[in-house]
Design a protein around this motif. Structure first.
Motif, short mmCIF file in Angstrom:
data_model
loop_
_atom_site.label_atom_id
_atom_site.label_comp_id
_atom_site.label_asym_id
_atom_site.label_seq_id
_atom_site.Cartn_x
_atom_site.Cartn_y
_atom_site.Cartn_z
N CYS A 198 0.86 -1.17 0.00
CA CYS A 198 0.00 0.00 0.00
C CYS A 198 0.89 1.22 0.00
O CYS A 198 1.52 1.54 1.01
CB CYS A 198 -0.91 0.00 1.23
SG CYS A 198 -1.87 1.51 1.45
N ALA A 199 0.96 1.89 -1.14
CA ALA A 199 1.79 3.08 -1.27
C ALA A 199 0.97 4.32 -0.99
O ALA A 199 -0.08 4.53 -1.59
CB ALA A 199 2.39 3.14 -2.67
N ALA A 235 10.13 5.32 5.29
CA ALA A 235 10.90 6.02 4.26
C ALA A 235 10.24 5.89 2.90
O ALA A 235 10.26 6.83 2.09
CB ALA A 235 12.33 5.49 4.21
N LYS A 236 9.66 4.72 2.64
CA LYS A 236 8.99 4.49 1.37
C LYS A 236 7.51 4.82 1.42
O LYS A 236 6.82 4.70 0.41
CB LYS A 236 9.18 3.04 0.93
CG LYS A 236 10.62 2.65 0.64
CD LYS A 236 10.72 1.21 0.17
CE LYS A 236 12.15 0.84 -0.18
NZ LYS A 236 12.27 -0.57 -0.62
#
Length: 119
Positions: free
Chosen positions: A22-23, A74-75
């Motif tokens: 899940c971005a 971080a991502k």
């Protein structure tokens, strides 16, 4: 605006594994917990896993011991590692922020990602 994009679903045999992602983008400064929900045909959406800002995790009894939720700040991505998949895990999986009462925080749900487990 906040956007959540799910990916990683697919067709897998019983006993197999998948990792969902899940971005997230946008302003999530007020969000204290993220989670994964799923909805099977003819059934209500259910919360399966959560991860809080402090790293604490919780799981539905039906997936405990098989699924693991994690986060990479971080991502800006939340993951759901699913092992030992069963046909009853078949559903569309969604991510969302989670309220203190275990509900989806954002009213608009994304496309989700389809998980299909064959026997």
């Amino acid at each position: 605006q906040v956007q959540l994009v799910e990916s990683g679903g697919g067709l897998v045999q019983a006993g197999g594994s998948l990792r969902l992602s899940c971005a997230a983008s946008g302003d999530l400064s007020s969000i204290t917990a993220m989670g994964w929900f799923r909805q099977a045909p003819g059934k209500e959406r259910e919360l399966v896993a959560t991860i809080a800002s402090n790293g604490r995790t919780n799981y539905a009894d039906s997936v405990k011991g098989r699924f693991t939720i994690s986060r990479d700040n971080a991502k800006r991505t939340v993951y759901l590692q699913m092992n030992g998949l069963k046909p009853e895990d078949t559903a569309v999986y969604y991510c969302n922020a989670v309220t203190s009462r275990g509900l989806g925080y954002f009213g608009s749900w994304g496309q989700g990602t389809q998980v299909t487990v064959s026997s």
